[in-house]
Design an enzyme around this catalytic site. Structure first.
Site, PDB file in Angstrom:
ATOM      1  CG  HIS A 171       6.550   7.757   3.673  1.00  0.00           C
ATOM      2  ND1 HIS A 171       5.430   8.220   4.325  1.00  0.00           N
ATOM      3  CD2 HIS A 171       6.120   7.384   2.433  1.00  0.00           C
ATOM      4  CE1 HIS A 171       4.383   8.139   3.541  1.00  0.00           C
ATOM      5  NE2 HIS A 171       4.776   7.633   2.380  1.00  0.00           N
TER       6      HIS A 171
ATOM      7  CG  HIS B 196       0.591   1.550   4.004  1.00  0.00           C
ATOM      8  ND1 HIS B 196       1.080   0.922   2.880  1.00  0.00           N
ATOM      9  CD2 HIS B 196       0.504   2.877   3.679  1.00  0.00           C
ATOM     10  CE1 HIS B 196       1.277   1.814   1.926  1.00  0.00           C
ATOM     11  NE2 HIS B 196       0.933   3.005   2.387  1.00  0.00           N
TER      12      HIS B 196
ATOM     13  CG  ASP C 215       2.069   5.990   4.916  1.00  0.00           C
ATOM     14  OD1 ASP C 215       1.485   7.058   5.216  1.00  0.00           O
ATOM     15  OD2 ASP C 215       2.354   5.669   3.744  1.00  0.00           O
TER      16      ASP C 215
ATOM     17  CE1 TYR D  77       1.259  -2.165  -4.535  1.00  0.00           C
ATOM     18  CE2 TYR D  77      -0.203  -2.106  -2.626  1.00  0.00           C
ATOM     19  CZ  TYR D  77       0.992  -1.759  -3.236  1.00  0.00           C
ATOM     20  OH  TYR D  77       1.911  -1.014  -2.560  1.00  0.00           O
TER      21      TYR D  77
ATOM     22  CD  GLU E 251       4.532   1.517  -0.045  1.00  0.00           C
ATOM     23  OE1 GLU E 251       5.236   1.277  -1.055  1.00  0.00           O
ATOM     24  OE2 GLU E 251       3.911   2.594   0.108  1.00  0.00           O
TER      25      GLU E 251
ATOM     26  CG  ASP F   6       4.991   8.100   7.724  1.00  0.00           C
ATOM     27  OD1 ASP F   6       4.969   6.900   7.464  1.00  0.00           O
ATOM     28  OD2 ASP F   6       5.145   8.991   6.862  1.00  0.00           O
TER      29      ASP F   6
ATOM     30  CD  GLU G  60       1.589  -1.895   0.691  1.00  0.00           C
ATOM     31  OE1 GLU G  60       1.625  -1.685   1.929  1.00  0.00           O
ATOM     32  OE2 GLU G  60       1.387  -0.992  -0.143  1.00  0.00           O
TER      33      GLU G  60
END
Length: 295
Positions: A271, A152, A186, A95, A56, A231, A97
């Protein structure tokens, strides 16, 4: 349990090989960079590890991750310096990451990187954030080299994306000459996102060569109101598995270890990191563990 974690984190020196960690820092961008207390906890968590997967990362200019690297290395002696390898910005729409690997360069080096293309005929675009695969060389460990595949997942597509990691595994095995694989990140591999009935449809779970080191009953979430094993760390390869320090695969409860309230911890992330250690090699090497000090 948290008292045991506190003891190990603060009083027991990490002398057994290589510590590998995975941490979803939750929207790691400018807002976190501008909170010194938050950045201090992130730095402390990473300083415990020899390789850390960060997820992230959401800063298009890379200034936040570079600021973190500066803080890490300004707090470390020359022999403890960290380096970084980072993916491109990943995501289907606006969006985006990034995956980042921060590693202690006296102990490991990067042999190769590979941005998985996710364009298989008949099954394209399986991942929202395709794995950024890194092949590490680790002379200080029994295993010497291993590949880390980060992921992720998108929560609603977790079952499909975890299953598709098997295709990544086959692809990378064909590309690189390694049998030692670590899948980590994750995965959203719990609670409603991966119900019990779905596990039979996940090849990374049903094929016997894969060993899940973080169990289904673990809790990797900070909130007291949730208990989900989102995770995970999954390994493949007999030599790699035999090099794992027994009992070292665990969740790192930074809230308990650093004496934070739940609200303070949630400013860092929702997390907890997960981690595992690899055994130190008994072969003589210039990168012996005794030369490394973790903070």
């Amino acid at each position: 349990m948290w008292r045991l974690l506190l003891f190990w984190a603060l009083f027991v020196p990490h002398t057994l090989g290589l510590q590998i960690c995975s941490f979803n820092v939750q929207s790691f961008g400018e807002s976190k960079r501008d909170k010194p207390a938050v950045m201090n906890i992130v730095r402390k968590v990473i300083s415990r590890c020899d390789i850390t997967l960060l997820m992230e990362i959401k800063d298009s200019s890379d200034t936040v991750i570079r600021s973190l690297m500066t803080q890490l290395n300004s707090q470390s002696e020359t022999r403890n310096q960290f380096d970084l390898t980072i993916s491109q910005r990943l995501g289907r729409k606006s969006y985006k990451e990034q995956y980042g690997f921060i590693y202690r360069k006296k102990l490991v080096s990067v042999r190769g990187t590979y941005q998985y293309e996710d364009s298989q005929p008949g099954d394209p675009d399986a991942f929202s954030r395709e794995p950024y695969v890194v092949w590490f060389e680790a002379p200080s460990t029994d295993v010497r080299e291993f590949v880390i595949v980060p992921q992720h997942t998108t929560p609603e597509a977790a079952v499909r994306e975890i299953d598709e990691l098997y295709d990544v595994y086959l692809d990378v095995k064909q590309k690189w000459n390694s049998e030692n694989f670590i899948f980590m990140g994750d995965l959203n591999a719990g609670c409603a996102y991966v119900p019990k009935k779905a596990w039979g449809n996940i090849r990374l779970r049903t094929h016997s060569e894969f060993v899940w080191l973080i169990g289904d009953k673990e809790d990797t979430t900070v909130k007291a109101s949730t208990k989900c094993a989102y995770d995970r760390i999954v390994m493949a390869g007999d030599k790699l598995l035999s090099s794992v320090v027994p009992g070292s695969a665990q969740v790192f409860d930074f809230m308990a270890v650093y004496g934070l309230t739940e609200d303070q911890a949630l400013e860092v992330s929702d997390h907890f990191p997960v981690e595992v250690q690899l055994k130190e090699s008994k072969r003589p090497t210039s990168r012996r563990r005794k030369h490394i000090e973790r903070k």
